[in-house]
Design a protein around this motif. Structure first.
Motif, PDB file in Angstrom:
ATOM      1  N   TRP A  21      36.099  36.576  36.544  1.00  0.00           N
ATOM      2  CA  TRP A  21      35.345  36.841  35.312  1.00  0.00           C
ATOM      3  C   TRP A  21      34.529  35.645  34.848  1.00  0.00           C
ATOM      4  N   THR A  24      30.544  35.217  35.500  1.00  0.00           N
ATOM      5  CA  THR A  24      29.526  35.785  34.609  1.00  0.00           C
ATOM      6  C   THR A  24      29.749  35.422  33.151  1.00  0.00           C
ATOM      7  N   ASN A  25      30.975  35.043  32.804  1.00  0.00           N
ATOM      8  CA  ASN A  25      31.312  34.734  31.407  1.00  0.00           C
ATOM      9  C   ASN A  25      32.075  33.422  31.336  1.00  0.00           C
ATOM     10  N   THR A 211      30.836  44.412  27.369  1.00  0.00           N
ATOM     11  CA  THR A 211      29.762  43.626  27.970  1.00  0.00           C
ATOM     12  C   THR A 211      29.372  44.237  29.303  1.00  0.00           C
ATOM     13  N   THR A 212      28.266  43.793  29.850  1.00  0.00           N
ATOM     14  CA  THR A 212      27.835  44.289  31.166  1.00  0.00           C
ATOM     15  C   THR A 212      28.832  43.915  32.255  1.00  0.00           C
ATOM     16  N   SER A 213      29.673  42.922  32.013  1.00  0.00           N
ATOM     17  CA  SER A 213      30.686  42.523  32.991  1.00  0.00           C
ATOM     18  C   SER A 213      31.869  43.483  33.034  1.00  0.00           C
ATOM     19  N   HIS A 214      31.919  44.441  32.123  1.00  0.00           N
ATOM     20  CA  HIS A 214      33.039  45.381  32.047  1.00  0.00           C
ATOM     21  C   HIS A 214      32.716  46.753  32.634  1.00  0.00           C
ATOM     22  N   TYR A 219      37.957  46.294  35.102  1.00  0.00           N
ATOM     23  CA  TYR A 219      37.553  45.323  34.089  1.00  0.00           C
ATOM     24  C   TYR A 219      37.771  45.928  32.700  1.00  0.00           C
ATOM     25  N   ASP A 253      27.791  42.023  24.455  1.00  0.00           N
ATOM     26  CA  ASP A 253      27.235  41.186  25.520  1.00  0.00           C
ATOM     27  C   ASP A 253      26.370  40.089  24.900  1.00  0.00           C
ATOM     28  N   SER A 270      26.727  49.297  37.945  1.00  0.00           N
ATOM     29  CA  SER A 270      26.312  48.000  37.442  1.00  0.00           C
ATOM     30  C   SER A 270      25.220  48.229  36.414  1.00  0.00           C
TER      31      SER A 270
END
Length: 278
Positions: A21, A24-25, A211-214, A219, A253, A270
């Protein structure tokens, strides 16, 4: 954007290892990742609708340090002013749920010392929340009680001049073009908003996909009270979004507000960020 703040990266990504993670974060020295509180203004010819209202200003200096709260005490009012509006011009506030980073800005302190009290920020607005979330917020579990601060919402019942509170039961079109879709994985009675215009369909995904990472299945936040339910709810929404070209709006995000959903050859979703200027 109403605020920037920080939450523990491990809590935000649950079972996902930090080396994944953090790509990206990136986390700070206290393991906090950068987060946004992003509100949404929907303007009709005859009404102004605000979706969520951020973290608010009712925080001690110690609490501001814990959550790395910054750039927020006047940010929402300034953003409204840039649109030629003030808090008094908001007719409806739709709350996705009553966690402090979504409802905190619905009220503010007024007065000084012993005369200080909590008052509504949007005094002329109807406030919409799912009935199930209202009930849960007023009696949360020991596990998630810290996410609900009574000071953020009890004024609806304790203040004689509080604006009206509308409790919604399940899926509903609460005004033309705005549907609320209850989700129960993150917390009971959170509502995602589906907003349909002549040109686009938007989904304000709140903490279903913070967020876009989830985007991908595992995630899921450690804060979620039913993580397996979150996975199923997320799958369903992303399927509809990819199939029907919905535009997702992300509440937390730090850099991406809008995105479309793209599936790879294995069907994994994505986010494709969009630069939209309304």
């Amino acid at each position: 954007m109403e605020a920037r703040f920080g939450l523990d990266g491990g809590a935000m990504f649950g079972i996902i290892p930090r080396p994944l993670w953090e790509r990206t974060n990136p986390a700070d020295a206290q393991n906090r990742i950068d987060m946004a509180c992003r509100c949404l203004l929907v303007e009709y010819p005859d009404r102004n609708v605000l979706v969520d209202c951020g973290i608010g200003s009712k925080w001690s200096q110690k609490e501001r340090g814990i959550y790395n709260i910054n750039a927020q005490d006047t940010a929402l009012t300034e953003a409204l002013n840039a649109r030629g509006l003030s808090p008094a011009d908001i007719d409806d506030v739709i709350l996705t749920h009553l966690h402090f980073d979504h409802v905190g800005g619905a009220s503010e302190f007024a007065g000084e010392g012993d005369a200080q009290r909590v008052r509504a920020t949007f005094a002329n607005a109807r406030h919409w929340v799912q009935r199930r979330n209202w009930a849960w917020a007023n009696g949360p579990s020991a596990r998630d009680g810290g996410s609900y601060r009574p000071i953020d919402f009890t004024f609806f019942e304790t203040q004689a001049d509080a604006p009206p509170l509308e409790l919604v039961d399940g899926i509903a079109e609460i005004m033309p073009g705005i549907e609320v879709l209850p989700m129960h994985g993150h917390t009971f009675g959170m509502q995602v908003l589906k907003i349909t215009t002549a040109e686009h369909t938007f989904a304000y995904v709140a903490d279903l996909i913070p967020t876009t990472s989830h985007m991908r299945d595992p995630y899921v936040m450690g804060y979620d009270i039913q993580p397996l339910v979150t996975v199923e709810e997320k799958r369903g929404l992303l399927y509809e979004a990819s199939r029907n070209d919905w535009i997702l709006i992300f509440g937390h995000d730090p850099s991406t507000s809008f995105a479309r959903v793209e599936l790879d050859k294995r069907g994994r979703p994505s986010a494709v960020p969009l630069d939209i200027d309304f």
